[in-house]
Design a protein around this motif. Structure first.
Motif, short mmCIF file in Angstrom:
data_model
loop_
_atom_site.label_atom_id
_atom_site.label_comp_id
_atom_site.label_asym_id
_atom_site.label_seq_id
_atom_site.Cartn_x
_atom_site.Cartn_y
_atom_site.Cartn_z
N ARG A 391 64.97 12.25 57.45
CA ARG A 391 65.45 13.62 57.71
C ARG A 391 66.96 13.61 57.95
O ARG A 391 67.69 14.44 57.40
N LEU A 444 53.49 15.44 53.05
CA LEU A 444 54.75 16.17 53.14
C LEU A 444 54.57 17.55 53.76
O LEU A 444 55.55 18.15 54.22
N ARG A 445 53.35 18.08 53.75
CA ARG A 445 53.13 19.35 54.44
C ARG A 445 53.23 19.18 55.95
O ARG A 445 53.57 20.11 56.67
N VAL A 448 57.74 17.51 56.98
CA VAL A 448 58.59 18.28 56.06
C VAL A 448 60.01 17.72 56.10
O VAL A 448 60.63 17.66 57.16
N THR A 451 65.65 20.42 52.91
CA THR A 451 65.85 20.85 51.54
C THR A 451 67.30 21.26 51.35
O THR A 451 68.01 21.51 52.33
N CYS A 459 55.25 25.03 47.66
CA CYS A 459 54.19 24.58 48.56
C CYS A 459 53.75 23.16 48.21
O CYS A 459 53.32 22.41 49.07
#
Length: 463
Positions: A391, A444-445, A448, A451, A459
């Motif tokens: 991240r 990945l849901r 997260v 982006t 989704c």
């Protein structure tokens, strides 16, 4: 013209009864800046009285605490255990002239993704604090002198501002001829005698000049070998970026504005970030003349222009009609790299010619390979730890390379490559079958990843 500096005792405007009490360090910096602005030719002979304990405490607070120890093996946390006593001793030694600049510890770190390495200097925590204090005393003076074309290592200025200024200048000329310049090992070959002479034009305080001279003469320890370089700025020193800016301010910026531009036929501009700079010209003849004289100008100050990496780039509009025998041939638009971005001319969606920017290929490959190397070393850790690290890595990449318009495609590619690397790393945690994208999408849901800016994630992530 010489001045006694700034032993001002009167309060500044706004520091009246009922007003909030300003930071004494920033107030004195403001006073120094006002004097420097009022008297552009004045040489400051009395600045050392600003270096008191409060000034050093502020310098310590602004110094990174997670750095590696220097030659004395002491960390910033260790130095802070007896901070006031250490700073009092440091202050006495600095002003009395008994302070001895310790050698800089040099280590080799990877350069890019190959086997090449580059040297990294690591000063001691005490040396960093004192250098930071000196920088905060000199910075207000030179911020009044530095020109708008300089962006590197200056308060309130960033690489994105330099990129935006470059784009606006090129578009304002409707395309131009760019001179891309590379100074060979600038921070290691800077002429120290020339630097001392340039510093004395504005700073004549004996304490500060003596400290800078000690840092220039301090040795470099690499392993068991101790050397004393006769050129260059203090390796890894906090004061090095300021000294480099002062040097190039006189060698390049002032020379280009006051000597070169009045002799040109057309418009021209300069954008510099530290030792990386480009020159833009509306006229090709002006660009070639300056390109020929640049090596002589830099050679006068002990610097060398890299002959292979310095070139003339035609960033001009393509001709709207085919070439004819009587019409001059316009070269095809070229491209160049600056601050990690490749700049090139292209057509926008409405069909107009614009300068576009994208992540430089070498920077993109380096970022992907660093993520892959990190995942190989840490794939055995609990899944939450690689997730947090990825991240941070991806957010940092997006914050810098997403700071320009038109780079969305390569930001998307980086996002996909990071997820593919993570999937491969998770697949090799055991001898089981390769992790499918269906299971990866489910993962990945829950975990997260960041982006690109302004992008709405789907989704499901497709392989």
């Amino acid at each position: 013209m010489e001045g006694r500096g700034c032993r001002a005792t009167e309060p500044l405007e706004g520091n009246r009864a009922g007003a909030s009490k300003p930071d004494p360090v920033s107030t004195r910096q403001q006073r120094i800046a006002e004097l420097a602005k009022q008297s552009p030719q004045m040489g400051f002979t009395s600045l050392d009285h600003h270096l008191d304990q409060n000034w050093l405490v502020e310098a310590y607070n602004r110094t990174r605490k997670d750095g590696a120890p220097g030659v004395d093996g002491q960390t910033a946390a260790d130095y802070g255990l007896s901070l006031l006593a250490n700073l009092e001793s440091l202050l006495g030694r600095a002003k009395s002239g008994t302070y001895r600049a310790p050698p800089v510890r040099r280590v080799r770190i990877p350069k890019g993704t190959g086997n090449e390495t580059r040297p990294l200097g690591i000063p001691t925590p005490e040396d960093k604090v004192l250098q930071r204090a000196v920088v905060r005393a000199l910075e207000p003076i030179y911020e009044q002198d530095f020109l708008n074309c300089s962006y590197g290592f200056r308060p309130g200025r960033s690489a994105h501002q330099a990129l935006q200024a470059l784009w606006q200048q090129v578009m304002g000329l409707g395309g131009c001829w760019l001179v891309e310049v590379d100074i060979r090992t600038f921070f290691d070959t800077l002429d120290q005698a020339q630097l001392r002479a340039l510093l004395r034009q504005r700073v004549r305080d004996g304490v500060l000049l003596r400290l800078i001279d000690k840092w220039l003469k301090a040795g470099v320890r690499e392993g068991r070998e101790l050397t004393y370089p006769e050129a260059g700025t203090p390796p890894g020193g906090v004061v090095s970026p300021l000294l480099a800016n002062v040097y190039l301010h006189y060698v390049l910026d002032v020379w280009f504005e006051q000597v070169v531009k009045p002799r040109l036929k057309g418009r021209a501009f300069l954008v510099r970030y530290a030792d990386d700079f480009v020159l833009g010209f509306a006229c090709a003849e002006d660009a070639r003349r300056v390109l020929d004289v640049l090596p002589k100008r830099f050679g006068k100050y002990g610097l060398t222009i890299h002959p292979e990496k310095t070139r003339l780039v035609p960033l001009v509009r393509p001709p709207s009609c085919p070439a004819t025998p009587g019409r001059p041939v316009v070269p095809a638009p070229g491209s160049f790299d600056f601050l990690g971005f490749t700049h090139f001319g292209s057509r926008s969606k409405p069909g107009t010619w614009v300068v576009k920017r994208k992540t430089a290929g070498s920077r993109f490959r380096r970022a992907v390979q660093r993520v892959a190397a990190w995942c190989r070393r840490n794939r055995h850790r609990p899944i939450g730890e690689p997730y947090q690290a990825l991240r941070r890595k991806r957010r940092g990449h997006f914050q810098y390379y997403g700071g320009v318009i038109g780079n969305n495609r390569l930001l998307w590619c980086f996002r996909e490559r990071v997820q593919e690397i993570w999937r491969k790393g998770l697949s090799r945690r055991s001898g089981k079958a390769r992790l499918s994208w269906e299971r990866m999408n489910t993962l990945l849901r829950r975990y997260v990843l960041p982006t690109p800016p302004g992008w709405v994630p789907p989704c499901v992530v497709n392989p």
